[in-house]
Enzyme design. Structure first.
Site, short mmCIF file in Angstrom:
data_model
loop_
_atom_site.label_atom_id
_atom_site.label_comp_id
_atom_site.label_asym_id
_atom_site.label_seq_id
_atom_site.Cartn_x
_atom_site.Cartn_y
_atom_site.Cartn_z
N SER A 106 -1.37 0.65 -7.07
CA SER A 106 -2.53 0.34 -6.23
C SER A 106 -3.83 1.06 -6.58
O SER A 106 -4.87 0.72 -6.01
CB SER A 106 -2.19 0.60 -4.76
OG SER A 106 -1.44 -0.47 -4.29
N LYS A 112 -10.39 5.24 1.11
CA LYS A 112 -9.46 4.15 1.43
C LYS A 112 -9.04 4.31 2.88
O LYS A 112 -8.78 5.44 3.33
CB LYS A 112 -8.26 4.22 0.48
CG LYS A 112 -7.27 3.08 0.66
CD LYS A 112 -6.15 3.13 -0.38
CE LYS A 112 -5.17 1.96 -0.23
NZ LYS A 112 -4.09 1.97 -1.25
N SER A 151 -3.33 -2.36 -3.87
CA SER A 151 -3.83 -2.42 -2.51
C SER A 151 -5.17 -1.72 -2.32
O SER A 151 -5.86 -1.99 -1.34
CB SER A 151 -2.81 -1.78 -1.57
OG SER A 151 -2.69 -0.39 -1.80
N1 GLN Z 1 1.67 -4.14 -5.43
C1 GLN Z 1 2.66 -3.15 -5.12
C2 GLN Z 1 3.26 -3.42 -3.77
O1 GLN Z 1 2.86 -4.35 -3.14
C3 GLN Z 1 2.07 -1.78 -5.18
C4 GLN Z 1 1.25 -1.42 -3.99
C5 GLN Z 1 0.82 0.00 -3.97
O2 GLN Z 1 0.79 0.70 -4.99
N2 GLN Z 1 0.51 0.49 -2.78
O3 GLN Z 1 4.13 -2.73 -3.33
#
Ligand code: GLN
EC number: 6.3.5.7
Length: 492
Positions: free
Chosen positions: A178, A79, A154
């Site tokens: 995410s 990532k 994400s």
């Molecule tokens: N969708 C959640 C957010 O936007 C989680 C994102 C994540 O786990 N990085 O904060």
């Protein structure tokens, strides 16, 4: 061989050990697939072909010399939130479009020690804020199961790369879902470890008390191989825990599903927003686990309604603090021709950050400001404690808790959900981060549009082995994790 991408991680390690193929052949195979297929998926932000081939050659040489360990020569995608020495690390942001990290994240460094070959860096929502990967400065990534749908976020690039067979496994990070939600949207297995299990050093911070790295792959077995590399104490991360690391591969059959008590939270399964197909597939998977000997126990998680407001206060508050370092001065994007220092700060940040990131910085800064700190941030921390206690109480009576990973399957690209709708989509994942617990997503079937559905199992602290083991045994008697998207079936 034309079908090396079909092999599991275990099969790759066996094939390399038996010299059925070399790391160079394997790496070339994946690079060719990326070149042919990724134009339609857009999972990679950076492909490091030359370096990957050099690493593959080094892995092959090490193997010839008798120095190989189990994963030596197996390719991986990281990532683009993990710092990689000498390679661009963008976190999906214009702010870091020109950032070449002078060091490796601990997770990346451990991967190198294990002999993993880095194919490249994969796309993500900007600074990991989002659930679709659409907030990336580099554009949207497609879901391999339906190219007009999002892969989730994400860690959407990680999920899409694995689901399209453009990497055998990938690293992800999970601040509020995410790893689990994109794994769910793309039909993969993904593990969010206990907070403190995987080092956050060199993992670009979003919300430091919630962020945790973990593996994303096709199966629990594949995840276990990567977890063996990622987990462990790191003196460079003060929140990483000094605790023995399990051998997650050796423990894959360590937990018996027979007699395993699985908690079914009423509040989760009676929720209005839960899609009927998602609910049905999850209930079928729970029935299957019951047939394997598990005991289903209805439980209460009374704090469910507080999850979204609590998370969306704490996460932006920590983000506003973490992202203050991007000021256009030391590294990253810098606005042109500033009239003075204030102008440099302001314009670098408003030109360098996208809309979602800016909104969260504003919300977080507001919540942390002198007059509001007690009313918002301190209050949210108190509710966070209640959410944690809710889980701990449940674990007095059950071994794991079952939940959907997401209330729906993948959204269409450009669906433009309202912010509230989007945030509510995180309802099943964010409490796990607030409590610091581990949780895993496993694919359990498809909805009426043939989009993958995921089951989430939440464990007590340090139960990664148990979660991987339960999913592994489920995967020994089911074949959802072996299903492949049409694009993954294509040969390069
Ligand atoms: N969708 C959640 C957010 O936007 C989680 C994102 C994540 O786990 N990085 O904060």
């Amino acid at each position: 061989m034309t079908d090396l991408h079909r092999l599991s991680v275990r099969e790759l390690t066996e094939g390399l050990a038996a010299a059925k193929f070399s790391s160079r052949e394997l790496t070339e195979h994946y690079l060719k697939r990326i070149e042919k297929i990724d134009a339609r998926v857009q999972s990679y932000v950076t492909v490091t072909a030359e370096q990957a081939l050099a690493e593959a050659d080094a892995a092959d040489a090490l193997r010839k010399a008798g120095g190989a360990t189990v994963l030596t020569g197996v390719p991986i995608a990281h990532k683009d939130i993990f710092c990689t020495h000498g390679i661009k690390t963008t976190a999906g942001s214009k702010m870091l479009d020109n950032f070449i990290s002078p060091y490796d994240a601990t997770v990346v460094a451990k991967g190198k020690v294990a002999g993993l070959v880095t194919l490249g860096k994969v796309n993500m929502d900007e600074f990991a804020m989002g659930s679709t990967s659409e907030s990336s400065y580099f554009g949207a990534t497609a879901n391999p199961w339906a190219l007009d749908h999002v892969p989730g976020g994400s860690s959407g690039g990680s999920a899409a790369a694995v689901a399209a067979d453009l990497a055998p496994f990938a690293t992800g990070t999970d601040t509020g879902g995410s790893i689990r939600q994109p794994a769910s949207f793309c039909g993969l297995t993904g593990l969010k470890p206990t907070y403190g299990r995987v080092s956050r050093f060199g993992m670009i911070a979003y919300a430091s008390s919630l962020d945790q790295g973990g593996p994303m792959a096709r199966s629990a077995e594949d995840c276990a191989y990567l977890m063996n590399v990622m987990a462990g104490h790191d003196a460079k991360d003060s929140t990483s825990v000094e605790k023995n690391v399990d051998d997650y591969v050796a423990n894959l059959n360590g937990t018996s599903v027979k007699g395993l008590r699985i908690g079914i939270p009423k509040q989760y399964f009676n929720a209005a927003g839960l899609d009927a197909d998602v609910k049905a597939r999850i209930e079928e998977s729970l029935k299957k686990l019951e047939d394997m000997g598990a005991v289903l126990v209805e439980i209460d998680l009374n704090m469910t309604e507080s999850y979204v407001p609590t998370y969306y206060l704490i996460a932006p508050a920590e983000a506003s603090s973490n992202l203050s370092r991007f000021d256009g001065v030391r590294y990253g994007y810098r606005a042109e021709n500033p009239v003075d220092l204030m102008d440099l700060y302001k314009r670098s940040r408003s030109e360098g950050f996208g809309k979602e990131v800016q909104q969260r910085i504003l919300i977080g800064t507001y919540a942390l400001s002198a007059g509001y700190y007690d009313a918002y941030y301190v209050k949210a921390q108190k509710v966070r404690r209640l959410i944690q206690q809710d889980f701990l109480k449940a674990f007095e009576n059950v071994d794991v808790i079952a939940a959907p990973s997401a209330p729906t399957t993948a959204y269409r690209i450009g669906a433009n959900l309202s912010q509230v709708e989007m945030y509510l989509g995180d309802i099943y994942t964010i409490a796990v981060n607030l409590a610091g617990l581990p949780a895993i997503n496993a694919p359990v079937g498809f909805d009426k549009d043939s989009l993958p559905v995921g089951l989430q199992l939440i464990g007590n602290y340090w139960s990664e082995s148990q979660l991987l083991s339960v999913v592994h045994q489920y995967q020994q008697t089911t074949d959802w994790h072996t299903k492949r998207a049409a694009i993954a079936e294509e040969n390069a």
